[in-house]
Design a protein around this motif. Structure first.
Motif, PDB file in Angstrom:
ATOM      1  N   ALA A  81       0.964  -1.106  -0.121  1.00  0.00           N
ATOM      2  CA  ALA A  81      -0.022   0.190   0.056  1.00  0.00           C
ATOM      3  C   ALA A  81       0.962   1.202  -0.132  1.00  0.00           C
ATOM      4  O   ALA A  81       0.957   1.841   1.127  1.00  0.00           O
ATOM      5  N   THR A  82       1.356   1.504  -1.257  1.00  0.00           N
ATOM      6  CA  THR A  82       2.494   2.681  -1.415  1.00  0.00           C
ATOM      7  C   THR A  82       1.495   3.923  -1.268  1.00  0.00           C
ATOM      8  O   THR A  82       0.509   4.004  -1.250  1.00  0.00           O
ATOM      9  N   PRO A  83       2.235   4.998  -0.841  1.00  0.00           N
ATOM     10  CA  PRO A  83       1.667   6.367  -0.672  1.00  0.00           C
ATOM     11  C   PRO A  83       0.905   6.488  -2.123  1.00  0.00           C
ATOM     12  O   PRO A  83      -0.380   7.107  -1.956  1.00  0.00           O
ATOM     13  N   GLU A  84       1.277   6.266  -3.297  1.00  0.00           N
ATOM     14  CA  GLU A  84       0.677   6.462  -4.362  1.00  0.00           C
ATOM     15  C   GLU A  84      -0.584   5.814  -4.650  1.00  0.00           C
ATOM     16  O   GLU A  84      -1.642   6.118  -5.014  1.00  0.00           O
ATOM     17  N   ARG A  85      -0.734   4.463  -4.205  1.00  0.00           N
ATOM     18  CA  ARG A  85      -1.846   3.500  -4.292  1.00  0.00           C
ATOM     19  C   ARG A  85      -2.905   4.181  -3.136  1.00  0.00           C
ATOM     20  O   ARG A  85      -4.057   4.047  -3.606  1.00  0.00           O
ATOM     21  N   LEU A  86      -2.441   4.639  -2.108  1.00  0.00           N
ATOM     22  CA  LEU A  86      -3.367   5.291  -1.025  1.00  0.00           C
ATOM     23  C   LEU A  86      -4.070   6.176  -1.595  1.00  0.00           C
ATOM     24  O   LEU A  86      -5.297   6.507  -1.400  1.00  0.00           O
ATOM     25  N   GLU A  87      -3.122   7.190  -2.151  1.00  0.00           N
ATOM     26  CA  GLU A  87      -3.714   8.434  -2.926  1.00  0.00           C
ATOM     27  C   GLU A  87      -4.815   8.073  -4.036  1.00  0.00           C
ATOM     28  O   GLU A  87      -5.744   8.811  -4.114  1.00  0.00           O
ATOM     29  N   GLU A  88      -4.372   7.052  -4.742  1.00  0.00           N
ATOM     30  CA  GLU A  88      -5.276   6.576  -6.029  1.00  0.00           C
ATOM     31  C   GLU A  88      -6.486   5.970  -5.263  1.00  0.00           C
ATOM     32  O   GLU A  88      -7.888   6.340  -5.943  1.00  0.00           O
ATOM     33  N   LEU A  89      -6.584   5.364  -4.401  1.00  0.00           N
ATOM     34  CA  LEU A  89      -7.724   5.032  -3.621  1.00  0.00           C
ATOM     35  C   LEU A  89      -8.549   5.997  -2.946  1.00  0.00           C
ATOM     36  O   LEU A  89      -9.845   5.747  -3.055  1.00  0.00           O
ATOM     37  N   ARG A  90      -7.880   6.986  -2.409  1.00  0.00           N
ATOM     38  CA  ARG A  90      -8.569   7.921  -1.880  1.00  0.00           C
ATOM     39  C   ARG A  90      -9.377   8.712  -3.068  1.00  0.00           C
ATOM     40  O   ARG A  90     -10.560   9.033  -2.833  1.00  0.00           O
ATOM     41  N   ARG A  91      -8.706   9.158  -3.934  1.00  0.00           N
ATOM     42  CA  ARG A  91      -9.426   9.684  -5.158  1.00  0.00           C
ATOM     43  C   ARG A  91     -10.767   9.087  -5.777  1.00  0.00           C
ATOM     44  O   ARG A  91     -11.636   9.552  -5.997  1.00  0.00           O
ATOM     45  N   PHE A  92     -10.111   7.704  -5.827  1.00  0.00           N
ATOM     46  CA  PHE A  92     -11.350   6.699  -6.556  1.00  0.00           C
ATOM     47  C   PHE A  92     -12.816   6.617  -5.327  1.00  0.00           C
ATOM     48  O   PHE A  92     -13.717   6.849  -5.936  1.00  0.00           O
ATOM     49  N   ARG A  93     -12.261   6.626  -4.258  1.00  0.00           N
ATOM     50  CA  ARG A  93     -13.367   6.597  -3.306  1.00  0.00           C
ATOM     51  C   ARG A  93     -14.350   7.823  -3.365  1.00  0.00           C
ATOM     52  O   ARG A  93     -15.422   7.966  -3.221  1.00  0.00           O
ATOM     53  N   GLU A  94     -13.570   8.855  -3.387  1.00  0.00           N
ATOM     54  CA  GLU A  94     -14.338  10.166  -3.460  1.00  0.00           C
ATOM     55  C   GLU A  94     -15.054  10.638  -4.748  1.00  0.00           C
ATOM     56  O   GLU A  94     -16.066  11.013  -4.692  1.00  0.00           O
ATOM     57  N   ASP A  95     -14.496  10.067  -5.846  1.00  0.00           N
ATOM     58  CA  ASP A  95     -15.094  10.269  -7.078  1.00  0.00           C
ATOM     59  C   ASP A  95     -16.426   9.417  -7.130  1.00  0.00           C
ATOM     60  O   ASP A  95     -17.417   9.759  -7.606  1.00  0.00           O
ATOM     61  N   LEU A  96     -16.036   8.241  -6.893  1.00  0.00           N
ATOM     62  CA  LEU A  96     -17.055   7.302  -6.847  1.00  0.00           C
ATOM     63  C   LEU A  96     -18.456   7.842  -5.948  1.00  0.00           C
ATOM     64  O   LEU A  96     -19.688   7.598  -6.283  1.00  0.00           O
ATOM     65  N   GLY A  97     -18.125   8.056  -4.677  1.00  0.00           N
ATOM     66  CA  GLY A  97     -18.940   8.771  -3.722  1.00  0.00           C
ATOM     67  C   GLY A  97     -19.769   9.880  -3.996  1.00  0.00           C
ATOM     68  O   GLY A  97     -20.972  10.031  -3.898  1.00  0.00           O
ATOM     69  N   ARG A  98     -19.146  10.859  -4.947  1.00  0.00           N
ATOM     70  CA  ARG A  98     -19.954  11.871  -5.478  1.00  0.00           C
ATOM     71  C   ARG A  98     -21.038  11.395  -6.616  1.00  0.00           C
ATOM     72  O   ARG A  98     -21.924  11.962  -6.614  1.00  0.00           O
ATOM     73  N   LEU A  99     -20.604  10.261  -7.359  1.00  0.00           N
ATOM     74  CA  LEU A  99     -21.565   9.807  -8.276  1.00  0.00           C
ATOM     75  C   LEU A  99     -22.564   9.008  -7.814  1.00  0.00           C
ATOM     76  O   LEU A  99     -23.694   8.805  -8.248  1.00  0.00           O
ATOM     77  N   LEU A 100     -22.536   8.591  -6.384  1.00  0.00           N
ATOM     78  CA  LEU A 100     -23.615   7.824  -5.780  1.00  0.00           C
ATOM     79  C   LEU A 100     -24.616   8.722  -5.031  1.00  0.00           C
ATOM     80  O   LEU A 100     -25.664   8.569  -4.720  1.00  0.00           O
TER      81      LEU A 100
END
Length: 100
Positions: A81-100
């Motif tokens: 769980a590199t910092p880059e992967r954690l940041e990617e996951l954070r953006r993913f969760r945020e973007d998906l959350g906005r669409l739901l």
């Protein structure tokens, strides 16, 4: 009340890939840049089942700690769980959350 079919269309148009899984017949998998979430239909529209994780092959690795380091783990398979992967996951969760 949100229509799940319309929500899926918006999610797809926003650049997410939609997948189905035999093990989870009532869920739709949403994938982007190796991040994955499972969505389930509810009377209020689609909702995330659990928390998003990292795609490892055909399964979802959940964020956990092994030793003193964070990893995404699916059974015996692990991905750092590199910092880059954690940041990617954070953006993913945020973007998906906005669409739901």
């Amino acid at each position: 009340m949100a229509d799940p079919a319309e929500q899926l269309q918006q999610i797809y148009l926003a650049g997410f890939e939609l997948k189905t899984f035999e093990r989870f017949p009532k869920c739709v998998g949403v994938v982007r840049n190796n991040c994955i979430a499972l969505l389930v239909p509810t009377p209020q529209g689609l909702q995330m089942l659990g928390t998003p994780g990292w795609q490892i092959g055909e399964v979802m690795g959940v964020l956990t700690e092994v030793g003193r380091r964070q990893v995404f783990q699916a059974k015996e398979e692990m991905v750092e769980a590199t910092p880059e992967r954690l940041e990617e996951l954070r953006r993913f969760r945020e973007d998906l959350g906005r669409l739901l």
